[in-house]
Write a protein that holds these residues in place. Structure first.
Motif, PDB file in Angstrom:
ATOM      1  N   VAL A 356      -0.819  -3.236  12.950  1.00  0.00           N
ATOM      2  CA  VAL A 356       0.101  -2.641  11.975  1.00  0.00           C
ATOM      3  C   VAL A 356      -0.223  -3.204  10.597  1.00  0.00           C
ATOM      4  O   VAL A 356      -0.241  -4.430  10.409  1.00  0.00           O
ATOM      5  N   ASN A 357      -0.491  -2.316   9.644  1.00  0.00           N
ATOM      6  CA  ASN A 357      -0.753  -2.699   8.258  1.00  0.00           C
ATOM      7  C   ASN A 357       0.270  -2.043   7.341  1.00  0.00           C
ATOM      8  O   ASN A 357       0.741  -0.933   7.618  1.00  0.00           O
ATOM      9  N   GLY A 358       0.601  -2.711   6.245  1.00  0.00           N
ATOM     10  CA  GLY A 358       1.534  -2.156   5.270  1.00  0.00           C
ATOM     11  C   GLY A 358       0.962  -2.230   3.870  1.00  0.00           C
ATOM     12  O   GLY A 358       0.479  -3.284   3.445  1.00  0.00           O
ATOM     13  N   GLU A 359       1.009  -1.112   3.139  1.00  0.00           N
ATOM     14  CA  GLU A 359       0.459  -1.058   1.779  1.00  0.00           C
ATOM     15  C   GLU A 359       1.588  -1.142   0.756  1.00  0.00           C
ATOM     16  O   GLU A 359       2.599  -0.448   0.863  1.00  0.00           O
ATOM     17  N   LEU A 360       1.399  -1.983  -0.271  1.00  0.00           N
ATOM     18  CA  LEU A 360       2.432  -2.241  -1.267  1.00  0.00           C
ATOM     19  C   LEU A 360       2.317  -1.306  -2.465  1.00  0.00           C
ATOM     20  O   LEU A 360       1.222  -0.907  -2.863  1.00  0.00           O
ATOM     21  N   ILE A 361       3.469  -0.978  -3.027  1.00  0.00           N
ATOM     22  CA  ILE A 361       3.553  -0.243  -4.283  1.00  0.00           C
ATOM     23  C   ILE A 361       4.362  -1.094  -5.255  1.00  0.00           C
ATOM     24  O   ILE A 361       5.247  -1.854  -4.845  1.00  0.00           O
ATOM     25  N   GLY A 362       4.071  -1.000  -6.540  1.00  0.00           N
ATOM     26  CA  GLY A 362       4.722  -1.857  -7.521  1.00  0.00           C
ATOM     27  C   GLY A 362       5.839  -1.161  -8.274  1.00  0.00           C
ATOM     28  O   GLY A 362       5.926   0.067  -8.321  1.00  0.00           O
ATOM     29  N   ARG A 378       4.979   1.198   0.661  1.00  0.00           N
ATOM     30  CA  ARG A 378       5.002   2.655   0.530  1.00  0.00           C
ATOM     31  C   ARG A 378       4.374   3.333   1.740  1.00  0.00           C
ATOM     32  O   ARG A 378       4.608   4.511   1.996  1.00  0.00           O
ATOM     33  N   THR A 379       3.541   2.586   2.491  1.00  0.00           N
ATOM     34  CA  THR A 379       2.880   3.157   3.664  1.00  0.00           C
ATOM     35  C   THR A 379       2.827   2.108   4.768  1.00  0.00           C
ATOM     36  O   THR A 379       2.488   0.952   4.510  1.00  0.00           O
ATOM     37  N   ILE A 380       3.173   2.507   5.972  1.00  0.00           N
ATOM     38  CA  ILE A 380       2.970   1.685   7.164  1.00  0.00           C
ATOM     39  C   ILE A 380       1.976   2.423   8.055  1.00  0.00           C
ATOM     40  O   ILE A 380       2.181   3.595   8.391  1.00  0.00           O
ATOM     41  N   THR A 381       0.893   1.747   8.412  1.00  0.00           N
ATOM     42  CA  THR A 381      -0.128   2.346   9.275  1.00  0.00           C
ATOM     43  C   THR A 381      -0.141   1.612  10.611  1.00  0.00           C
ATOM     44  O   THR A 381      -0.251   0.384  10.643  1.00  0.00           O
ATOM     45  N   ILE A 382      -0.019   2.359  11.692  1.00  0.00           N
ATOM     46  CA  ILE A 382      -0.042   1.790  13.042  1.00  0.00           C
ATOM     47  C   ILE A 382      -1.267   2.339  13.757  1.00  0.00           C
ATOM     48  O   ILE A 382      -1.407   3.554  13.918  1.00  0.00           O
ATOM     49  N   LEU A 383      -2.160   1.446  14.163  1.00  0.00           N
ATOM     50  CA  LEU A 383      -3.376   1.837  14.869  1.00  0.00           C
ATOM     51  C   LEU A 383      -3.264   1.412  16.325  1.00  0.00           C
ATOM     52  O   LEU A 383      -2.879   0.281  16.620  1.00  0.00           O
ATOM     53  N   ILE A 384      -3.604   2.317  17.218  1.00  0.00           N
ATOM     54  CA  ILE A 384      -3.481   2.077  18.652  1.00  0.00           C
ATOM     55  C   ILE A 384      -4.840   2.339  19.286  1.00  0.00           C
ATOM     56  O   ILE A 384      -5.423   3.414  19.105  1.00  0.00           O
ATOM     57  N   ASN A 385      -5.339   1.375  20.023  1.00  0.00           N
ATOM     58  CA  ASN A 385      -6.684   1.481  20.585  1.00  0.00           C
ATOM     59  C   ASN A 385      -6.690   1.668  22.096  1.00  0.00           C
ATOM     60  O   ASN A 385      -7.733   1.937  22.674  1.00  0.00           O
ATOM     61  N   LYS A 386      -5.531   1.498  22.748  1.00  0.00           N
ATOM     62  CA  LYS A 386      -5.466   1.597  24.200  1.00  0.00           C
ATOM     63  C   LYS A 386      -4.233   2.398  24.599  1.00  0.00           C
ATOM     64  O   LYS A 386      -3.179   2.245  23.972  1.00  0.00           O
TER      65      LYS A 386
END
Length: 579
Positions: A356-362, A378-386
């Protein structure tokens, strides 16, 4: 910059290229990084250099193949052919926005298409003599949400495996993939297994792969025709494109469509499918989906989920909260990041397959605040590999779910989708719940403002509702604490006292409260915080200075290079996006 009443396309592009080249030169940017220019105009060149060919040559010479130029023409007075050539000659794309259309939403959509470049200089190679008449195999960029399609003919139809070599690069590394793709045995009638056979158009059983090949080839011929300045070459390209389009019933600038008197069809989908004479890529791709393919996400009826509130979260500016239920302790800390930073929140790619990664906005800080700026997710990215690879990209406005079939869900409508152990529930303008294999659950709060103050931004909060499926090796700013225990002691040494159940630190003296967790000794102070839209107030022990001494390493060790980065330099995570 100031308006002058004219349109100097050449001057604007030269200035933009110069600024970008200067920035790259003086900021130690990797050679493999992707440099993009988005050029918008609502007019034809009227100031400075106005000759089309000179503008094209000047731009190409300045860009030197290192900068991709994306052009957008707004209104009816633009020289769209010039914009199209500028993009084609400089590895970009072109979009046209008509005056009567909503330009704002189209510009946002266009930016979303290209804002996340994942790979550049992609090349797909096959062994000599195995593939004939292949369409384009070189691609300048691969963006999140885009796709690469190559069609061709096998020289030997009896071959069982097709060797493929893919080379590409991103800002950090060179990537090479070698694999052998199983070749399915050819079916009678050259049809795609499981796909319905069109009837009623007199064409018999079409080969859909061949039709796809012809569509891609026509597109490439049209692009070459636009770029060419040689009349003889243009005529040859026109004839080839026209012949293919007529043979496969595509509507192009060089072909016309003859309408027949409509007849009543009482049959099902197969009859309707057979009526189509000119189709675009969407229709072609639909016809390629056979019964043998796994179904994509299926829509279910909306519902109002009852969400379990979790203390372990990051929300607001951003404020982190970690709950240690066995110790009956809650710890909190802040991360003062920069706009554009992408924070690794959960990193368990190797074991459970989840990142899970989160991108910041100012945003500006309030006038009475002590900080120079605020930052929000501003964005939450969830990556699933299995068990299979998929990802979610969540913003306050939409959810993109890509698990083979791409699905875009608006956040202002309640809906639930599920596929292969992954369920996504959107509660309109409130939250998004993501459940993975029934053992991992995340809740993403949506914070929207009707009349935002200058220091407010629509943003997201991230809450871990169920972490049973995450491994003991999980890491990240939140993930590293999920399987840990903690306790409080009072120093100086010799007067240690267990303060686990104490709501407040002891008064008086010069002693300080120390949190012991993961072998770290962290000075903390007592605070109160509100979470979950202010619905719950919690007591927590606050670690200062960007969680120094509390987290492994330092804040900068948790910065991802892009939203889909799965590398982790701390803990036991050693995976990468290409694993």
């Amino acid at each position: 910059m100031s308006p002058s009443g004219g349109t100097d396309i050449n001057g604007a592009l030269q200035t933009a290229i110069g600024l970008l080249n200067n920035y790259v030169t003086h900021n130690d940017i990797e050679d493999r990084s992707v440099s993009l220019i988005i050029f918008l105009t609502d007019g034809k060149p009227t100031v400075g250099e106005t000759h089309t060919l000179k503008i094209l040559n000047n731009t190409k010479e300045a860009a030197r193949g290192r900068i991709c130029i994306f052009t957008i023409g707004i209104g009816n007075d633009v020289d769209f052919k010039l914009l199209e050539k500028l993009s084609l000659e400089n590895c970009g794309l072109t979009r046209r926005v008509h005056e009567e259309e909503d330009a704002g939403s189209q510009l946002i959509g266009f930016y979303d298409e290209i804002r996340t470049p994942l790979l550049s200089d992609i090349r797909i190679d096959y062994p000599p003599g195995i593939v004939e008449h292949a369409t384009k195999t070189l691609f300048p960029n691969y963006f999140n949400g885009s796709e690469i399609i190559i069609a061709g003919k096998l020289a030997d139809r009896k071959v069982e495996q097709l060797p493929v070599e893919v080379t590409a690069s991103n800002s950090k590394k060179f990537v090479m993939l070698k694999t052998k793709v199983p070749v399915e045995p050819q079916k009678v009638g050259n049809d795609v297994p499981g796909s319905p056979r069109p009837k009623g158009d007199g064409q018999g059983d079409p080969n859909h792969i061949k039709r796809l090949w012809s569509y891609l080839t026509v597109k490439e011929l049209l692009s070459s025709w636009v770029q060419s300045n040689d009349e003889q070459e243009k005529e040859q390209l026109r004839q080839r494109a026209q012949a293919l389009a007529v043979n496969y019933h595509f509507l192009t600038p060089f072909t016309s469509m003859k309408l027949k008197k409509p007849t009543l069809h009482t049959g099902g989908l197969e009859d309707i499918h057979g009526m189509s004479a000119a189709t675009g890529p969407e229709m072609v791709m639909q016809s390629l989906r056979g019964a043998g393919l796994q179904p994509g996400p299926t829509l279910k009826k909306p519902y109002d989920p009852r969400i379990k509130i979790s203390k372990t979260s990051v929300d607001g500016d951003p404020h982190f909260v970690v709950d240690f239920p066995l110790s009956k302790l809650t710890v909190c800390f802040n991360i003062d990041g920069q706009p554009g930073d992408i924070l690794r929140l959960v990193s368990d790619h190797v074991h459970s397959g989840v990142t899970v990664n989160g991108e910041l906005i100012g945003a500006p800080a309030p006038p009475s605040g002590h900080k120079k700026q605020r930052t929000y997710f501003r964005t939450i990215t969830i990556l699933i590999n299995k068990p299979e690879r998929s990802y979610l990209e969540i913003t306050p406005n939409r959810v993109i779910l890509d698990g083979g079939n791409r699905l875009v869900l608006p956040c202002n409508q309640s809906v639930v989708v599920g596929s292969r152990g992954l369920e996504v529930s959107v509660s309109a303008n409130a939250n998004v719940t993501v459940t993975i294999q029934g053992t991992i659950a995340f809740v993403i709060l949506i914070h929207l403002y009707k009349n935002p103050a200058p220091f407010q931004r629509n943003h997201l909060g991230f809450y871990i509702s169920n972490s049973r499926g995450l491994s003991s090796n999980c890491h990240g700013l939140l993930g590293q604490f999920l399987n840990q225990d903690a306790k409080l002691i009072q120093e100086p040494a010799g007067h240690s006292k267990n303060l686990t159940n104490s709501p407040l630190p002891p008064a008086g003296g010069t002693s300080e409260t120390i949190l012991k967790v993961k072998g770290h000794r962290v000075p903390v102070v007592w605070k109160q915080r509100k979470i979950y839209n202010g619905e719950e107030q919690i007591d927590c022990w606050f670690a200062r200075n960007n969680a120094a001494k509390l987290i492994d390493g330092e804040y900068k060790d948790y910065l991802a290079s892009h939203p889909f980065d799965t590398e982790m330099t701390l803990g036991s995570e050693t995976s990468s996006l290409n694993s």
